[in-house]
Scaffold this active site. Structure first.
Site, PDB file in Angstrom:
ATOM      1  N   SER A 102      15.773  10.607   7.156  1.00  0.00           N
ATOM      2  CA  SER A 102      16.656  10.797   8.343  1.00  0.00           C
ATOM      3  C   SER A 102      16.098  10.908   9.755  1.00  0.00           C
ATOM      4  O   SER A 102      16.352  10.247  10.638  1.00  0.00           O
ATOM      5  CB  SER A 102      17.956  11.866   8.286  1.00  0.00           C
ATOM      6  OG  SER A 102      17.539  12.904   8.268  1.00  0.00           O
ATOM      7  N   GLY A 105      14.535   7.763  10.740  1.00  0.00           N
ATOM      8  CA  GLY A 105      15.521   6.688  10.777  1.00  0.00           C
ATOM      9  C   GLY A 105      16.123   7.084  12.134  1.00  0.00           C
ATOM     10  O   GLY A 105      16.412   5.911  13.063  1.00  0.00           O
ATOM     11  N   ARG A 106      16.016   8.259  12.842  1.00  0.00           N
ATOM     12  CA  ARG A 106      16.689   8.352  14.168  1.00  0.00           C
ATOM     13  C   ARG A 106      15.403   8.163  15.213  1.00  0.00           C
ATOM     14  O   ARG A 106      15.853   7.944  16.341  1.00  0.00           O
ATOM     15  CB  ARG A 106      16.904   9.922  14.332  1.00  0.00           C
ATOM     16  CG  ARG A 106      18.044  10.233  13.547  1.00  0.00           C
ATOM     17  CD  ARG A 106      18.031  11.875  13.322  1.00  0.00           C
ATOM     18  NE  ARG A 106      19.069  12.163  11.980  1.00  0.00           N
ATOM     19  CZ  ARG A 106      19.947  12.951  12.110  1.00  0.00           C
ATOM     20  NH1 ARG A 106      20.268  13.481  12.904  1.00  0.00           N
ATOM     21  NH2 ARG A 106      20.689  13.199  11.050  1.00  0.00           N
ATOM     22  N   ASP A 119      12.935   1.077 -11.498  1.00  0.00           N
ATOM     23  CA  ASP A 119      13.246   1.044 -12.868  1.00  0.00           C
ATOM     24  C   ASP A 119      12.680   2.040 -13.891  1.00  0.00           C
ATOM     25  O   ASP A 119      11.592   2.517 -13.543  1.00  0.00           O
ATOM     26  CB  ASP A 119      12.768  -0.396 -13.224  1.00  0.00           C
ATOM     27  CG  ASP A 119      13.440  -1.582 -13.059  1.00  0.00           C
ATOM     28  OD1 ASP A 119      14.654  -1.590 -12.949  1.00  0.00           O
ATOM     29  OD2 ASP A 119      13.076  -2.641 -12.266  1.00  0.00           O
ATOM     30  N   GLU A 129       8.269  -0.956   2.533  1.00  0.00           N
ATOM     31  CA  GLU A 129       8.845  -2.091   3.362  1.00  0.00           C
ATOM     32  C   GLU A 129       8.986  -1.509   4.928  1.00  0.00           C
ATOM     33  O   GLU A 129      10.162  -1.305   4.956  1.00  0.00           O
ATOM     34  CB  GLU A 129       9.855  -2.803   3.013  1.00  0.00           C
ATOM     35  CG  GLU A 129       9.306  -3.657   1.554  1.00  0.00           C
ATOM     36  CD  GLU A 129      10.859  -3.679   0.586  1.00  0.00           C
ATOM     37  OE1 GLU A 129      11.927  -3.061   0.961  1.00  0.00           O
ATOM     38  OE2 GLU A 129      10.694  -4.385  -0.435  1.00  0.00           O
ATOM     39  N   TYR A 162      10.427  -1.002 -17.633  1.00  0.00           N
ATOM     40  CA  TYR A 162       9.793  -1.442 -16.809  1.00  0.00           C
ATOM     41  C   TYR A 162       8.185  -1.380 -17.479  1.00  0.00           C
ATOM     42  O   TYR A 162       8.110  -0.418 -17.853  1.00  0.00           O
ATOM     43  CB  TYR A 162       9.766  -1.199 -15.423  1.00  0.00           C
ATOM     44  CG  TYR A 162       9.237  -2.011 -14.323  1.00  0.00           C
ATOM     45  CD1 TYR A 162       9.714  -3.131 -13.970  1.00  0.00           C
ATOM     46  CD2 TYR A 162       7.774  -1.655 -14.020  1.00  0.00           C
ATOM     47  CE1 TYR A 162       9.235  -3.703 -12.710  1.00  0.00           C
ATOM     48  CE2 TYR A 162       7.122  -2.810 -12.909  1.00  0.00           C
ATOM     49  CZ  TYR A 162       7.934  -3.505 -12.479  1.00  0.00           C
ATOM     50  OH  TYR A 162       7.269  -4.260 -11.495  1.00  0.00           O
TER      51      TYR A 162
END
Length: 193
Positions: A102, A105-106, A119, A129, A162
């Site tokens: 977070s 994200g801020r 998986d 990404e 997987y």
């Protein structure tokens, strides 16, 4: 069932979860923090005029490496692949989810676009990404906390985890940010009406 901190430690001790390197202080109440590696991939905008997920576009991205004490600058609107420093391995009884931090994200940093699910049976460095949706460049430092993984107990062990022959696991054992291999199992239904 989402694993708690004590469940994560127990699953690690029993060999259901492995992160290398394992650092106990990275364990949070219901997740474990993962850190950023030194390798990044950027789009080579001059190699192709478009992206086609059905084609092998081997020169679509180019890998870069920064020194252990050098930041990677992610510019506004830029997208880059990165990876976790930790080599992750989960057995067939668990699945995991990667979420961003977070605090990042801020600052406008997104850790993943769509591929946050891990998986049962996966092992390798997790490709990130990375996007900067802020209006300023952001320094990303090797070894910094970049995300957190939470783990889920499956109702029964996966029949074809997987990495098994039947799943077409193109990213098993990956090291560093791995470019898309969507062309290897590209599927397109014929829409007729």
């Amino acid at each position: 069932m989402l694993l708690s901190d004590r469940d994560i430690r127990a699953a690690h001790a029993e060999g259901h979860i492995s992160l290398d390197p394992w650092t106990d202080e990275m364990v949070q109440p219901a997740s474990i923090d993962v850190r950023l590696d030194r390798f990044f991939r950027l789009f080579n905008n001059h190699a192709y005029t478009y992206v086609d997920p059905a084609e092998n576009q081997g020169e679509l991205t180019e890998q870069f490496e920064v020194g252990p004490d050098e930041p990677w600058i992610l510019h506004p609107g830029e997208f880059a692949l990165g990876s976790t420093w930790e080599y992750v391995k989960i057995d067939e009884t668990l699945a995991a989810r990667l979420e961003g931090k977070s605090s990042l994200g801020r600052l406008g940093i997104l850790t993943h676009s769509t591929a946050g699910f891990i998986d049962p049976g996966f092992e390798g460095h997790i490709t990130l990404e990375l996007s900067n949706v802020s209006t300023l460049p952001v320094k990303l430092w090797p070894g910094m906390k970049i995300g957190q993984m939470c783990f889920f107990q499956l109702s029964s062990p996966s029949e074809h985890p997987y990495g098994s022959e039947t799943t077409g696991s193109h990213y098993q054992g990956q090291r560093g940010p791995t470019p898309s291999r969507s062309y290897q199992n590209f599927y397109r239904a014929q829409i007729t009406d």
